[in-house]
Design a protein around this motif. Sequence first.
Motif, mmCIF file in Angstrom:
data_model
loop_
_atom_site.group_PDB
_atom_site.id
_atom_site.type_symbol
_atom_site.label_atom_id
_atom_site.label_comp_id
_atom_site.label_asym_id
_atom_site.label_seq_id
_atom_site.Cartn_x
_atom_site.Cartn_y
_atom_site.Cartn_z
ATOM 1 N N TRP A 9 37.480 18.347 -54.971
ATOM 2 C CA TRP A 9 38.444 19.150 -54.237
ATOM 3 C C TRP A 9 37.966 19.407 -52.815
ATOM 4 O O TRP A 9 38.747 19.352 -51.874
ATOM 5 C CB TRP A 9 38.666 20.476 -54.962
ATOM 6 N N PHE A 10 36.657 19.638 -52.657
ATOM 7 C CA PHE A 10 36.121 19.807 -51.311
ATOM 8 C C PHE A 10 36.350 18.546 -50.488
ATOM 9 O O PHE A 10 36.654 18.592 -49.302
ATOM 10 C CB PHE A 10 34.616 20.104 -51.363
ATOM 11 N N GLY A 11 36.203 17.379 -51.115
ATOM 12 C CA GLY A 11 36.449 16.128 -50.411
ATOM 13 C C GLY A 11 37.885 16.052 -49.929
ATOM 14 O O GLY A 11 38.161 15.554 -48.835
ATOM 15 N N LEU A 12 38.829 16.546 -50.760
ATOM 16 C CA LEU A 12 40.230 16.546 -50.355
ATOM 17 C C LEU A 12 40.432 17.455 -49.150
ATOM 18 O O LEU A 12 41.187 17.134 -48.231
ATOM 19 C CB LEU A 12 41.100 17.021 -51.524
ATOM 20 N N VAL A 13 39.736 18.592 -49.132
ATOM 21 C CA VAL A 13 39.830 19.488 -47.977
ATOM 22 C C VAL A 13 39.354 18.782 -46.720
ATOM 23 O O VAL A 13 39.957 18.872 -45.653
ATOM 24 C CB VAL A 13 38.992 20.777 -48.213
ATOM 25 N N LEU A 14 38.245 18.018 -46.844
ATOM 26 C CA LEU A 14 37.744 17.275 -45.690
ATOM 27 C C LEU A 14 38.750 16.248 -45.214
ATOM 28 O O LEU A 14 38.938 16.038 -44.013
ATOM 29 C CB LEU A 14 36.420 16.568 -46.057
ATOM 30 N N ALA A 15 39.401 15.570 -46.167
ATOM 31 C CA ALA A 15 40.400 14.580 -45.791
ATOM 32 C C ALA A 15 41.546 15.243 -45.051
ATOM 33 O O ALA A 15 42.071 14.703 -44.073
ATOM 34 C CB ALA A 15 40.917 13.859 -47.040
ATOM 35 N N LEU A 16 41.949 16.437 -45.508
ATOM 36 C CA LEU A 16 43.021 17.151 -44.843
ATOM 37 C C LEU A 16 42.626 17.550 -43.426
ATOM 38 O O LEU A 16 43.454 17.575 -42.518
ATOM 39 C CB LEU A 16 43.394 18.406 -45.637
ATOM 40 N N GLN A 17 41.319 17.810 -43.223
ATOM 41 C CA GLN A 17 40.867 18.161 -41.894
ATOM 42 C C GLN A 17 41.193 17.053 -40.899
ATOM 43 O O GLN A 17 41.562 17.290 -39.767
ATOM 44 C CB GLN A 17 39.352 18.380 -41.883
ATOM 45 N N GLY A 18 41.010 15.810 -41.347
ATOM 46 C CA GLY A 18 41.261 14.688 -40.461
ATOM 47 C C GLY A 18 42.729 14.520 -40.158
ATOM 48 O O GLY A 18 43.105 13.897 -39.163
ATOM 49 N N CYS A 19 43.615 15.058 -41.017
ATOM 50 C CA CYS A 19 45.061 14.899 -40.828
ATOM 51 C C CYS A 19 45.663 16.038 -40.017
ATOM 52 O O CYS A 19 46.724 15.879 -39.411
ATOM 53 C CB CYS A 19 45.752 14.826 -42.192
ATOM 54 N N ALA A 54 33.683 14.960 -30.232
ATOM 55 C CA ALA A 54 34.669 15.995 -30.525
ATOM 56 C C ALA A 54 33.972 17.244 -31.070
ATOM 57 O O ALA A 54 33.024 17.152 -31.842
ATOM 58 C CB ALA A 54 35.680 15.478 -31.542
ATOM 59 N N PHE A 55 34.477 18.407 -30.668
ATOM 60 C CA PHE A 55 33.886 19.648 -31.152
ATOM 61 C C PHE A 55 34.910 20.778 -31.105
ATOM 62 O O PHE A 55 35.974 20.662 -30.474
ATOM 63 C CB PHE A 55 32.637 20.021 -30.346
ATOM 64 N N TYR A 113 30.223 20.736 -33.803
ATOM 65 C CA TYR A 113 30.586 19.401 -33.316
ATOM 66 C C TYR A 113 30.430 18.330 -34.384
ATOM 67 O O TYR A 113 29.648 18.466 -35.333
ATOM 68 C CB TYR A 113 29.760 19.047 -32.070
ATOM 69 N N ASP A 114 31.207 17.262 -34.219
ATOM 70 C CA ASP A 114 31.086 16.063 -35.056
ATOM 71 C C ASP A 114 30.023 15.149 -34.467
ATOM 72 O O ASP A 114 30.117 14.759 -33.296
ATOM 73 C CB ASP A 114 32.418 15.292 -35.099
ATOM 74 N N GLN A 115 29.033 14.804 -35.267
ATOM 75 C CA GLN A 115 28.045 13.838 -34.791
ATOM 76 C C GLN A 115 28.693 12.461 -34.672
ATOM 77 O O GLN A 115 29.674 12.156 -35.347
ATOM 78 C CB GLN A 115 26.854 13.804 -35.742
ATOM 79 N N ARG A 116 28.153 11.640 -33.801
ATOM 80 C CA ARG A 116 28.773 10.331 -33.554
ATOM 81 C C ARG A 116 28.915 9.546 -34.856
ATOM 82 O O ARG A 116 28.030 9.570 -35.722
ATOM 83 C CB ARG A 116 28.007 9.528 -32.510
ATOM 84 N N ASN A 120 35.934 13.282 -35.800
ATOM 85 C CA ASN A 120 36.720 12.805 -34.665
ATOM 86 C C ASN A 120 35.870 12.265 -33.524
ATOM 87 O O ASN A 120 36.414 11.918 -32.467
ATOM 88 C CB ASN A 120 37.620 13.932 -34.141
ATOM 89 N N SER A 121 34.554 12.218 -33.704
ATOM 90 C CA SER A 121 33.689 11.634 -32.673
ATOM 91 C C SER A 121 33.621 10.119 -32.829
ATOM 92 O O SER A 121 33.619 9.601 -33.947
ATOM 93 C CB SER A 121 32.273 12.218 -32.739
ATOM 94 N N GLN A 122 33.554 9.434 -31.731
ATOM 95 C CA GLN A 122 33.474 7.981 -31.748
ATOM 96 C C GLN A 122 32.024 7.523 -31.940
ATOM 97 O O GLN A 122 31.124 8.327 -32.138
ATOM 98 C CB GLN A 122 34.058 7.416 -30.452
ATOM 99 N N GLY A 123 31.828 6.201 -31.881
ATOM 100 C CA GLY A 123 30.486 5.643 -31.935
ATOM 101 C C GLY A 123 30.046 5.246 -33.330
ATOM 102 O O GLY A 123 30.728 5.501 -34.321
ATOM 103 N N LYS A 124 28.886 4.639 -33.389
ATOM 104 C CA LYS A 124 28.280 4.192 -34.636
ATOM 105 C C LYS A 124 27.102 5.087 -35.003
ATOM 106 O O LYS A 124 26.364 5.565 -34.131
ATOM 107 C CB LYS A 124 27.795 2.743 -34.502
ATOM 108 N N ILE A 125 26.923 5.292 -36.279
ATOM 109 C CA ILE A 125 25.820 6.116 -36.781
ATOM 110 C C ILE A 125 24.498 5.359 -36.638
ATOM 111 O O ILE A 125 24.354 4.242 -37.136
ATOM 112 C CB ILE A 125 26.047 6.479 -38.258
ATOM 113 N N ARG A 126 23.541 5.994 -35.947
ATOM 114 C CA ARG A 126 22.203 5.399 -35.807
ATOM 115 C C ARG A 126 21.131 6.260 -36.490
ATOM 116 O O ARG A 126 19.941 6.048 -36.279
ATOM 117 C CB ARG A 126 21.862 5.200 -34.335
ATOM 118 N N LEU A 127 21.556 7.219 -37.293
ATOM 119 C CA LEU A 127 20.658 8.039 -38.104
ATOM 120 C C LEU A 127 19.658 8.821 -37.239
ATOM 121 O O LEU A 127 18.457 8.598 -37.293
ATOM 122 C CB LEU A 127 19.912 7.185 -39.137
#
Length: 531
Positions: A9-19, A54-55, A113-116, A120-127
């Motif tokens: 259910w938490f995952g669904l909440v996260l998905a809704l955040q993106g919408c 994005a933040f 903020y969203d990490q890259r 909603n932040s762009q870029g590739k994850i480099r850990l």
Amino acid sequence: MRTYLLWLWFGLVLALQGCMHAAVQPIPTQVKASELKQRYYQAKTIAPDGTVLAFTVYQPHLKIGQTAPLLLHTHGFGLSRMKRPSLSLYGFLLPTGQVAKKAWQNGYWVISYDQRGHGNSQGKIRLADPEKEAQDVISIMNWAEQNLPQLAKNQNGVRAGMIGESYAGGIQYLVSALDPRLQAIVPITTWYDIMNSLAPNGIPKTNWITFLNLIGDWWNWNKFHPELKQAYVDTQQGQLKDSTYNFLKTHQASWFCEHAQAPKADALIIQGFRDVLFPFNEGVKAAQCIQHAQHEVHLIGVQGGHLQPFAQHSPLGNTPFWYIGKSVSCGNKQHYNLQDTIMAWFNQKLKDQTPITLPELCIDHSPVNHLSDLTPSTHYSIAKTWIAATPKQAVFIPIHSATQTTYMTGSPQLTLNIESKSGQIAPTLFISVAVKSARTGKYQILNEQTTPLNPAKKRLYDQVIQGSSQQDGEGQNIELSSVNAKLHKNDTLGLLINSESIYYQKIRQPKIEAEISGQIILPKLWSETAQ
């Protein structure tokens, strides 16, 4: 099952955040001094390499002329920011989000903020690359200084703190090493040495790494940088390659500490004993580094942390794969609410309020008070012992019998010689510190921790990491995962050696046979009567 449905259910909440996209509001031009109203809005900035970040900005209520420090908040791996104070995973449930909300309501500017490569932040994850993810935080602080009115500042610029767990903890050490504006940090259940965390003694934690790949490159679809993708593929072959080390070696506090660039911020570190991804050892080493750099540090030891999916379970009511609890009781039975303690820490460091009374070291239900109390000091020899272990039958090697109620907290140091039969490949030993109960005769693995050791992979690991080589037959030195234990009278402390582990399921050994000998150094044993 109920807990895992809750997690879905938490995952669904996260998905809704993106919408549910809130409009990005322009920063108002301050024509004249005016009282600031409490509100929040979405914003973006651009990193030096062109990546859009994005933040969410949480503006506090400030009277005319009143200033406020900045608290930065970010998320765990695969998740996203606190986009709103209520309908979001952090705003609704996770403790770092709760602290960020409380700070906002008590006169802090807060940026989540969203990490890259996330949200909603762009870029590739480099850990947690210091040249990418760490620079992103610096870009956000620069944006704040240019756009937020009535910021509290000192000679370095904005007075800033940072909070976050797991992935959001590791980045704090790096940013603090690079930028003095970050004055106070609260890294929670994170790594000091990412190489040793993901592949202790050269043996990858394939279960956890696969799960991280799932939420990192599948949930955030195709966001891994190609070098990170290749590093993941290499670990699935069961070994640590030079290329993986060269990619990740600067993505950890240990590299900065070893190169005289220790974090500059004062730190309140929270680490878990049941954490099988980033064990308590990681918090100890980070605290020692910061202390050596002569900055204030406090280390809190809790029971929780990262839990192996579907193998470990959290207490009822907590999220299934990670938790830290709400409070600790340490030392002379002092009781601390974690969220209140964190807020008091930021108030002390960023608002110059009354210093917190927390001891240097606070371990839940342990008498230790100082980092020096964790130093291994009690030596025991391990006589030559022939072991024959199967998945159904582990081998217990007794070390110490308690004559009274005894406490032990810290990381045992083990030197082990492993000799297999002529012509046989040396087995992988899964070593746990365990207690055999005098009352029931049953074994209990302390804090559910296991440390793997394979002589050949350990030699390769030492060569890759340290450039050192070791001859066959020499005793190998390893640090076991930290434990926090209470022994009752006549209980026996020892090593439990298994042929398999639920944390390393790709390693299958129907039976292991070898002769072992060596030495173990235990942390100080505290008797109940001596406290």
